[in-house]
Design an enzyme around this catalytic site. Structure first.
Site, PDB file in Angstrom:
ATOM      1  N   GLN A  80       4.443  16.323  16.805  1.00  0.00           N
ATOM      2  CA  GLN A  80       3.807  15.800  18.008  1.00  0.00           C
ATOM      3  C   GLN A  80       2.630  14.879  17.692  1.00  0.00           C
ATOM      4  OE1 GLN A  80       3.854  19.947  20.216  1.00  0.00           O
ATOM      5  NE2 GLN A  80       3.701  18.302  21.700  1.00  0.00           N
ATOM      6  N   HIS A  81       2.227  14.130  18.727  1.00  0.00           N
ATOM      7  CA  HIS A  81       0.960  13.383  18.791  1.00  0.00           C
ATOM      8  C   HIS A  81       0.898  12.115  17.953  1.00  0.00           C
ATOM      9  CE1 HIS A  81      -0.198  17.133  20.545  1.00  0.00           C
ATOM     10  NE2 HIS A  81      -0.384  17.765  19.405  1.00  0.00           N
ATOM     11  N   ASP A 263       7.877  19.434  18.456  1.00  0.00           N
ATOM     12  CA  ASP A 263       8.367  20.462  17.540  1.00  0.00           C
ATOM     13  C   ASP A 263       8.133  21.886  18.050  1.00  0.00           C
ATOM     14  OD1 ASP A 263       5.617  20.230  17.166  1.00  0.00           O
ATOM     15  OD2 ASP A 263       5.744  19.860  15.012  1.00  0.00           O
TER      16      ASP A 263
END
Length: 498
Positions: A80-81, A263
């Site tokens: 992520q991110h 995830d």
């Protein structure tokens, strides 16, 4: 790795886990979830990476898994991110900044102050209420602010912003940079609620729970909002078809692409988590996650209120320092992980007062990006390999226990605690965890939970049903021990001295 293809009667789906460290591909039977074959390939180290490395690793992992020509659907779970910025020709403007890149810590503080009109407390509350999370260096929104300030020429070129799983899904669908002879259709980028909710500019609870982008917050970060953002697909909704060169070449009508997931949300789907379940994942990062039916807004920033992959919410407490604390300690002691485990179990609970605060790469929960690790209680009696090994395991688990406390403070009821991830394979971690958490822990059979969740989502898309298919879960082991409150008390006494 690899294996035999399924019979002609099998309908196969693939799940992809494009994580920080590697790409893993599993091919499963769409009806039963039975594993047919799998493959993996590594990603380069670092906190900024060229996305081309993810594409190359996916192609290699798929080849090791025996190819994806026979899969009828696939989906991608991803780290992520991360910030992937594209220009109008679909070219990646600069290497992607990953979730664990902390250079945007100052940008996070700026964004909090600005939304609060100069008051950090008001700003934190406003961010939590707007998107479920208070900005920290991990979130994409802070990386966009860093890009605006540190690399204005690159920021000016941005035509689209994507997350790692969005970009890889886009490539699997056959899109890409014009320089490679591909169609750079930025409007074809897709994502899902779970990953979008980790950007810092998406409100997952808006529009009846379907979610919507907060372009005002995007503009606050990047300085403008005239950029393409991935279309947010609903749970079980198809994102189109894969290019035959990537998957489904041998399947009539090709392979459908699922919306994918962040995830943690993919792992929750792979584990079949439900309300009351809490998973403690010990991987590159440490994650304490719980499924909730309503959003949360924690102004303290300890809990991130993200979305899950089913239409619910996923509350997360995340630490930057997890399995690599064990890696580093084993390296210092000159042992492998099994040796570290044996040493840790030779020392008493609390390690006779030796306490490791394991902020080896800064920390996200609590938000201390510039912190370093510290070792307290060093005496002649505690300067032994066994004591250091025990302190490392306990310190890592205490950080995760702080995350569990933060979830409870948001009203999370803990009915079952599951321990997953690479670090959960340590016998010392398994036996010490109940002493630290004060609860029994269940350790599912090791598996590729993120890739499995993505595969389950692919089967969901293929079925067209309202809910994900039920697959048999793996076996598990239970661990219990008397709580040792002194471990956390000793940790708490020195944690804030860093």
């Amino acid at each position: 790795m690899g294996g035999s293809p399924g019979s002609a009667a099998d309908v196969l789906v693939a799940g992809v886990d494009s994580s920080t460290q590697s790409c893993k591909v599993v091919v499963r039977d769409a009806r039963t979830g039975a594993l047919v074959r799998s493959g993996s390939a590594s990603h380069p180290d670092g906190t900024e990476v060229s996305p081309d490395a993810w594409w190359a690793a996916f192609r290699t992992a798929a080849e090791v898994a025996g190819g994806l020509d026979d899969v009828a659907a696939l989906a991608v779970g991803g780290q992520q991110h991360g910030m992937v910025v594209l220009d109008a020709d679909g070219e990646v403007i600069r290497p992607a900044l990953l979730w664990n890149d902390t250079r945007s810590a100052g940008a996070a503080q700026d964004l909090i102050r600005e939304l609060g009109a100069g008051d950090p407390g008001a700003g934190a509350k406003a961010w939590a209420e707007a998107v479920g999370s208070v900005p920290v260096a991990s979130l994409t929104v802070t990386k966009l602010r860093w890009l605006r300030d540190a690399e204005p020429q690159n920021a000016a070129r941005v035509a689209a912003v994507a997350l790692p799983h969005d970009w890889l899904t886009w490539r699997i669908a056959g899109y890409g940079p014009r320089s490679e002879g591909l169609e750079p259709d930025l409007g074809a980028l897709v994502t899902d609620r779970s990953d979008a909710s980790g950007t810092g500019y998406f409100d997952a609870s808006a529009d009846g729970g379907r979610g919507t982008y907060r372009t005002d917050l995007l503009e606050l970060a990047l300085g403008r909002s005239d950029v393409a953002l991935p279309r947010v697909l609903g749970p079980g909704e198809s994102g189109g078809a894969a290019a035959g060169t990537a998957a489904g070449a041998g399947v009539p009508d090709g392979a459908l692409i699922g919306p994918g997931a962040g995830d943690n949300a993919a792992a929750a789907l792979g584990l079949g988590m439900r309300a009351g379940d809490v998973a403690v994942s010990i991987g590159t990062s440490g994650v304490v996650s719980a499924i909730a039916t309503s959003p949360t807004a924690d102004a303290s920033g300890l809990v991130n209120g993200f979305a899950d992959a089913t239409g619910n919410y996923l509350l997360l407490g995340v630490t930057l320092n997890a399995s690599r604390v064990l890696d580093a300690t084993a390296r210092v002691l000159g042992v492998d992980h099994a040796g570290l485990s044996r040493l840790a179990l030779q020392a008493p609970a609390g390690a006779d007062g030796l306490v490791l605060v394991p902020y080896l790469e800064g920390e996200r929960t609590p938000n201390r990006p510039d912190a370093s690790g510290t070792l307290h209680g060093m005496r002649l009696a505690t300067m032994t390999p066994a004591h250091l090994a025990r302190a490392a395991v306990e310190g890592m688990l205490c950080g995760l226990a702080d995350g569990l406390d933060a979830l409870r403070a948001q009203g999370v009821q803990v009915e079952r605690l599951q321990l997953i991830g690479g670090g959960a394979q340590s016998e010392a971690v398994r036996r010490i965890a109940p002493q630290v958490f004060g609860l029994p822990v269940t350790v599912p059979e090791p598996g590729e939970y993120v890739a499995d969740g993505a595969a389950r989502q692919a089967a969901w898309v293929l079925s067209g049903e309202a809910e994900a298919p039920r697959w048999e879960t793996s076996s598990s082991s239970d661990y219990d021990a008397d709580p040792e409150p002194g471990i956390r008390a000793g940790y708490a006494a020195v944690r804030d001295l860093t």
